[in-house]
Design an enzyme around this catalytic site. Structure first.
Site, PDB file in Angstrom:
ATOM      1  N   TRP A 243       0.824  -1.223   0.000  1.00  0.00           N
ATOM      2  CA  TRP A 243       0.000   0.000   0.000  1.00  0.00           C
ATOM      3  C   TRP A 243       0.852   1.264   0.000  1.00  0.00           C
ATOM      4  CZ3 TRP A 243      -3.354   2.020   4.609  1.00  0.00           C
ATOM      5  CH2 TRP A 243      -2.634   2.025   5.798  1.00  0.00           C
TER       6      TRP A 243
ATOM      7  N   ARG B 127       4.689 -13.996  12.955  1.00  0.00           N
ATOM      8  CA  ARG B 127       5.242 -13.295  11.785  1.00  0.00           C
ATOM      9  C   ARG B 127       6.753 -13.535  11.786  1.00  0.00           C
ATOM     10  NH1 ARG B 127       4.490  -7.398  13.197  1.00  0.00           N
ATOM     11  NH2 ARG B 127       4.634  -8.336  15.253  1.00  0.00           N
TER      12      ARG B 127
ATOM     13  N   GLY C 144      -2.207  -3.008   7.294  1.00  0.00           N
ATOM     14  CA  GLY C 144      -1.231  -1.914   7.196  1.00  0.00           C
ATOM     15  C   GLY C 144      -1.174  -1.118   8.494  1.00  0.00           C
TER      16      GLY C 144
ATOM     17  N   ASP D 151      -0.517  -1.801  11.674  1.00  0.00           N
ATOM     18  CA  ASP D 151       0.009  -2.709  12.690  1.00  0.00           C
ATOM     19  C   ASP D 151       0.860  -1.882  13.648  1.00  0.00           C
ATOM     20  OD1 ASP D 151       1.550  -2.253  10.434  1.00  0.00           O
ATOM     21  OD2 ASP D 151       2.551  -4.169  10.495  1.00  0.00           O
TER      22      ASP D 151
ATOM     23  N   GLU E 149       8.633   8.276   8.696  1.00  0.00           N
ATOM     24  CA  GLU E 149       7.576   7.313   8.392  1.00  0.00           C
ATOM     25  C   GLU E 149       6.247   7.745   9.023  1.00  0.00           C
ATOM     26  OE1 GLU E 149       8.211   4.266  11.128  1.00  0.00           O
ATOM     27  OE2 GLU E 149       7.174   2.709  10.006  1.00  0.00           O
TER      28      GLU E 149
ATOM     29  N   GLU F  76       6.820  -1.506  17.602  1.00  0.00           N
ATOM     30  CA  GLU F  76       7.857  -2.509  17.857  1.00  0.00           C
ATOM     31  C   GLU F  76       9.215  -2.214  17.240  1.00  0.00           C
ATOM     32  OE1 GLU F  76       6.527  -5.823  14.511  1.00  0.00           O
ATOM     33  OE2 GLU F  76       5.818  -6.028  16.557  1.00  0.00           O
TER      34      GLU F  76
END
Ligand SMILES: OC[C@H]1O[C@H](O[C@H]2O[C@H](CO)[C@@H](O)[C@H](O)[C@H]2O)[C@H](O)[C@@H](O)[C@@H]1O
Length: 563
Positions: free
Chosen positions: A155, A262, A296, A298, A496, A511
């Site tokens: 995305w 994950r 997206g 998370d 970000e 995280e």
């Protein structure tokens, strides 16, 4: 196990003794580092060598011994990618001329140059030996997200492409879209990111949106027509794999199709997973956390449902698979519209109508199930407690962004949206709209503000074609550009994520440490400056304008007296 396979079939990168040992021993500060390393020898040889190594060290090697072993058997993370100078890079794209504020013009020009730093190609050896790395081979160049994310993200690429188009990098955009099409051809869908450990989940499906943005700028209808079957394939993947029936309507939710943690966050997931009593509960947690990865967002309280049916909790309360998210359905509506439009270019009227009908069905479902009359906006739906989730999320505005609303009711919707913004005091934040109103320490919660969400809201408000929401859109665009600009001036970085409570501050939580670079943040600023470049001003320029006006006033006074 939940009976599903691991996230990928690699016994190096997705499951097995090696990844388990490396993660449990905390060899790397960031779990993602290990799964991004490139093998020196074939996987089976490496696995045998690791068994031997463990046997020799009585299954209790020291951290230093494991580090040395890893150095002998792997090349560094990211070594399957090479920097690439895109041929279509343009030092002076035309849109710069439309930006009136000098500081913002320079800002846009600096951001344009960053595309060179973020452009990559996969080295040819990967094509011949894909088993030596977790990277998914794609033939053309692409722009990475940035920081620790040195591969493509699905995305993210939509907002990156918005910025590239503004910078006239049409061939790079075509290459990125083509890469995604080759992936759909191979896997039937686009994974979360360009690594095999992402192969059991996707991200919000924005490829059709990328194609639409591309053809709107370039009029390359031939490319769209030749790709429409693959866009259709991706749409069908979401409809068949992700939808459920709610109140008689078909609606989609995020869901992953694998077992286990994950791989890129193996340590983090396992340590929470171990707090559950049964394997079933643990696997359910892994599924919910991976489904949140697909969203997206998370992670966020947006995906928490506690025993009382509320969003208060921790990651152990994740119930992503049981929530119908507004934006996913609004985006699927948009996909159907775009696919119908492309079938129209191909003069395939049967398919054009078929997709128009599919779009209308989703429109009806979104407005009947997700519209929250009391709040005056769309909200997510809780499938466990069969109720609307009244919480704020920027994605509540998504139907405005993808035009998934009845345009004949624009005025009524605008009234409600304006009231909603006022009630929640969303206009009070100096650093953009926060991602939720709850502070959990997770990165997609308050007080973080994210570029794609600002873009979604701003363009959505503008789509209402109402003077009140359009003027809010300009104000919020200016605020966002100013905030990113101040942070860039102060630190030399694009981030970000940012922070809603501060003009010019960057975000945190979650995280991993906040990343710089950064693809989607750059893309959003460039796209907003292209749209609003004549209406927005850099911080301080209002004050200097007032000073100029005062000086002018006195000059005129003096002249008048002399005359
Ligand atoms: O490694 C942890 C998670 O990282 C990614 O998520 C975050 O970065 C992505 C790239 O910018 C972005 O698409 C996502 O919205 C961010 O939350 C990755 O996508 C996750 O799947 C991964 O578990």
């Amino acid at each position: 196990s939940n009976g599903l396979p691991p996230p990928c079939s690699s016994e190096i990168y997705c499951y097995g003794e090696l990844i388990d040992t490396v993660m449990k021993m905390r060899i790397y500060h960031d779990s993602k580092t290990f799964v991004d390393l490139r093998l020196k020898n074939p996987p089976n040889e490496t696995i045998i060598a690791f068994h031997d190594f463990m046997e020799i060290s009585n299954n209790t090697p020291t951290i230093d011994q494991v580090k040395v072993w890893l150095e002998n058997h792997f090349n560094p993370a990211g070594s399957e990618l090479t920097p690439y100078i895109p041929e279509d890079f343009n030092e002076k794209p035309t849109f710069l001329e439309g930006i009136t504020d000098k500081k913002f013009k320079k800002f846009a020009s600096d951001l344009n140059r960053i595309w060179i730093n973020l452009c990559r190609k996969i080295i040819d050896e990967v094509k011949d030996h894909p088993e030596l790395s977790s990277i998914i081979y794609v033939p053309g160049r692409f722009i990475i997200a940035g920081g620790r994310f040195h591969e493509f993200y699905y995305w993210d690429s939509y907002w990156i492409i918005r910025g590239l188009l503004v910078c006239e990098m049409f061939q790079t955009v075509r290459s990125m879209i083509h890469n995604f099409l080759t992936i759909i051809e191979q896997y039937g869908f686009i994974p979360n990111g360009g690594r095999i450990y992402y192969l059991a989940r996707s991200q919000p499906p924005l490829l059709s949106g990328m194609m639409k943005s591309y053809i709107d700028r370039t009029h390359d209808y031939e490319f769209a027509i030749s790709s429409v079957d693959l866009l259709e394939k991706e749409f069908n993947y979401f409809i068949t794999k992700k939808t459920v029936i709610v109140k008689g309507h078909r609606l989609a939710r995020y869901i992953d199709e694998s077992s286990g943690p994950r791989p890129e966050s193996y340590r983090e997931d396992s340590s929470i997973g171990n707090e559950f009593d049964t394997d079933e509960e643990r696997e359910n947690f892994y599924s919910e956390i991976k489904a949140a990865g697909e969203s997206g967002m998370d992670f966020s309280s947006r995906w928490f449902i506690n025993k009382n049916g509320e969003n208060i909790g921790t990651l152990k309360d994740l119930k992503t698979r049981h929530i119908i998210p507004v934006e996913l359905n609004a985006i699927l509506y948009w996909n159907a519209r775009i696919i119908s439009e492309i079938f129209g270019y191909a003069k395939n009227t049967v398919k054009q109508k078929e997709y128009e009908m599919k779009a209308n069905e989703i429109l009806k479902a979104v407005n009947e199930v997700l519209w929250n009359e009391e709040l005056g906006i769309w909200t997510d739906y809780d499938l466990i407690n069969n109720k609307s989730r009244p919480y704020f999320s920027p994605t509540n505005f998504a139907p405005l962004w993808t035009k998934c609303f009845d345009a004949t009711k624009s005025l009524v919707i605008a009234d409600k949206i304006v009231a909603y913004i006022k009630n929640l005091r969303l206009d009070d934040y100096p650093g953009g709209t926060p991602n939720s109103l709850y502070s959990t320490g997770e990165q997609w919660d308050w007080p973080n503000s994210w570029a794609p969400m600002q873009h979604m809201i701003i363009l959505g408000l503008d789509n209402l074609e109402d003077s009140r929401t359009s003027s809010l859109a300009i104000t919020w665009a200016e605020r966002w550009i100013q905030s990113n600009f101040i942070a860039f001036e102060k630190t030399g970085n694009m981030y970000e994520k940012y922070i809603a409570t501060e003009l010019g501050g960057f975000g945190g939580g979650g995280e991993y440490e906040v990343q710089t670079g950064f693809g989607w943040s750059n893309g959003v600023i460039l796209d907003l400056l292209d749209k609003y470049g004549q209406n927005v001003k850099s911080p301080g320029s209002y004050a200097s304008q007032i000073l100029i006006d005062i000086k002018l006033y006195f000059v005129i006074l003096v002249i008048k007296q002399i005359v």
